[in-house]
Design a protein around this motif. Structure first.
Motif, mmCIF file in Angstrom:
data_model
loop_
_atom_site.group_PDB
_atom_site.id
_atom_site.type_symbol
_atom_site.label_atom_id
_atom_site.label_comp_id
_atom_site.label_asym_id
_atom_site.label_seq_id
_atom_site.Cartn_x
_atom_site.Cartn_y
_atom_site.Cartn_z
ATOM 1 N N THR A 1 -7.558 -8.833 3.832
ATOM 2 C CA THR A 1 -8.677 -8.575 2.927
ATOM 3 C C THR A 1 -8.942 -9.847 2.128
ATOM 4 O O THR A 1 -8.023 -10.435 1.580
ATOM 5 C CB THR A 1 -8.355 -7.430 1.950
ATOM 6 N N LYS B 1 -10.224 5.169 -11.362
ATOM 7 C CA LYS B 1 -11.183 4.986 -10.275
ATOM 8 C C LYS B 1 -11.109 3.558 -9.754
ATOM 9 O O LYS B 1 -11.090 3.331 -8.547
ATOM 10 C CB LYS B 1 -12.596 5.316 -10.734
ATOM 11 N N GLN C 1 -5.182 12.753 -9.136
ATOM 12 C CA GLN C 1 -5.708 13.837 -8.315
ATOM 13 C C GLN C 1 -6.626 14.749 -9.115
ATOM 14 O O GLN C 1 -7.012 15.803 -8.661
ATOM 15 C CB GLN C 1 -4.546 14.626 -7.709
ATOM 16 N N MET D 1 -7.142 0.101 -4.166
ATOM 17 C CA MET D 1 -6.147 0.513 -3.172
ATOM 18 C C MET D 1 -6.800 0.866 -1.844
ATOM 19 O O MET D 1 -6.241 0.587 -0.787
ATOM 20 C CB MET D 1 -5.325 1.691 -3.700
ATOM 21 N N SER D 2 -7.995 1.446 -1.890
ATOM 22 C CA SER D 2 -8.675 1.806 -0.644
ATOM 23 C C SER D 2 -9.129 0.568 0.131
ATOM 24 O O SER D 2 -9.278 0.614 1.348
ATOM 25 C CB SER D 2 -9.858 2.741 -0.918
ATOM 26 N N LEU D 3 -9.345 -0.544 -0.568
ATOM 27 C CA LEU D 3 -9.767 -1.787 0.086
ATOM 28 C C LEU D 3 -8.601 -2.660 0.513
ATOM 29 O O LEU D 3 -8.769 -3.620 1.265
ATOM 30 C CB LEU D 3 -10.662 -2.600 -0.863
ATOM 31 N N ALA E 1 -6.022 -4.080 2.494
ATOM 32 C CA ALA E 1 -5.686 -4.087 3.914
ATOM 33 C C ALA E 1 -5.291 -5.509 4.292
ATOM 34 O O ALA E 1 -5.643 -6.461 3.595
ATOM 35 C CB ALA E 1 -6.886 -3.628 4.746
ATOM 36 N N ARG F 1 0.837 -1.220 0.000
ATOM 37 C CA ARG F 1 0.000 0.000 0.000
ATOM 38 C C ARG F 1 0.858 1.251 0.000
ATOM 39 O O ARG F 1 0.626 2.179 -0.763
ATOM 40 C CB ARG F 1 -0.907 0.028 1.230
ATOM 41 N N HIS G 1 1.058 3.965 -3.102
ATOM 42 C CA HIS G 1 0.758 5.389 -2.910
ATOM 43 C C HIS G 1 1.960 6.256 -3.268
ATOM 44 O O HIS G 1 1.810 7.308 -3.880
ATOM 45 C CB HIS G 1 0.292 5.656 -1.475
ATOM 46 N N CYS H 1 -15.137 -5.566 -6.078
ATOM 47 C CA CYS H 1 -14.915 -4.141 -6.361
ATOM 48 C C CYS H 1 -14.742 -3.926 -7.858
ATOM 49 O O CYS H 1 -15.378 -3.045 -8.451
ATOM 50 C CB CYS H 1 -13.680 -3.668 -5.595
ATOM 51 N N ASN I 1 -7.936 3.169 -7.686
ATOM 52 C CA ASN I 1 -8.095 3.853 -6.397
ATOM 53 C C ASN I 1 -9.028 3.073 -5.474
ATOM 54 O O ASN I 1 -8.779 2.972 -4.272
ATOM 55 C CB ASN I 1 -8.625 5.279 -6.602
ATOM 56 N N ASP I 2 -10.114 2.547 -6.027
ATOM 57 C CA ASP I 2 -11.048 1.760 -5.218
ATOM 58 C C ASP I 2 -10.364 0.510 -4.668
ATOM 59 O O ASP I 2 -10.541 0.162 -3.499
ATOM 60 C CB ASP I 2 -12.281 1.352 -6.043
#
Length: 123
Positions: free
Chosen positions: A65, A52, A36, A58-60, A62, A16, A20, A73, A55-56
């Motif tokens: 997971t 999108k 951005q 990457m946000s999940l 963890a 992660r 980023h 997703c 990004n989606d």
């Protein structure tokens, strides 16, 4: 395998962080800073669906997971941006092939940037 990575807290944290960093530091070989960018019209968003999706995902991302969450997703985004807008089989083929081409280009750019800049964690 991906499940092995997802089951390792340290590997997920490093992945992660490095993803980023690659994006934030502009290592991706893509035009402009697309991550951005604010989308002022639906056509701009349509042309950046792959961003999108990434990004989606990457946000999940963890530790622990379930890989099915990540697949759902991607599936939801494809349903919303490729399947539902298609009014005909031909339009679906066009949207799907456009997305696939851009998604593969983006993933290749991410892979290249991660390999060149974060080989220890990615390689």
């Amino acid at each position: 395998t991906m499940r092995t990575v997802l089951n390792s807290n340290s590997k997920v944290t490093v992945l992660r962080s490095d993803l980023h960093a690659v994006i934030d530091q502009g290592f991706l070989d893509v035009p402009g800073n697309l991550f951005q960018k604010k989308f002022s019209n639906p056509e701009e968003l349509q042309n950046s669906i792959e961003l999108k999706c990434l990004n989606d995902l990457m946000s999940l991302l963890a530790p622990s997971t379930d890989i099915r969450v990540l697949l759902n997703c991607v599936s939801s985004n494809l349903q919303a941006f490729v399947v539902q807008p298609s009014r005909s089989r031909e339009e679906f083929r066009k949207l799907a092939s456009d997305f696939q081409l851009r998604w593969n280009f983006l993933l290749s750019a991410v892979s290249k940037a991660m390999t060149l800049n974060y080989a220890d964690s990615f390689g």
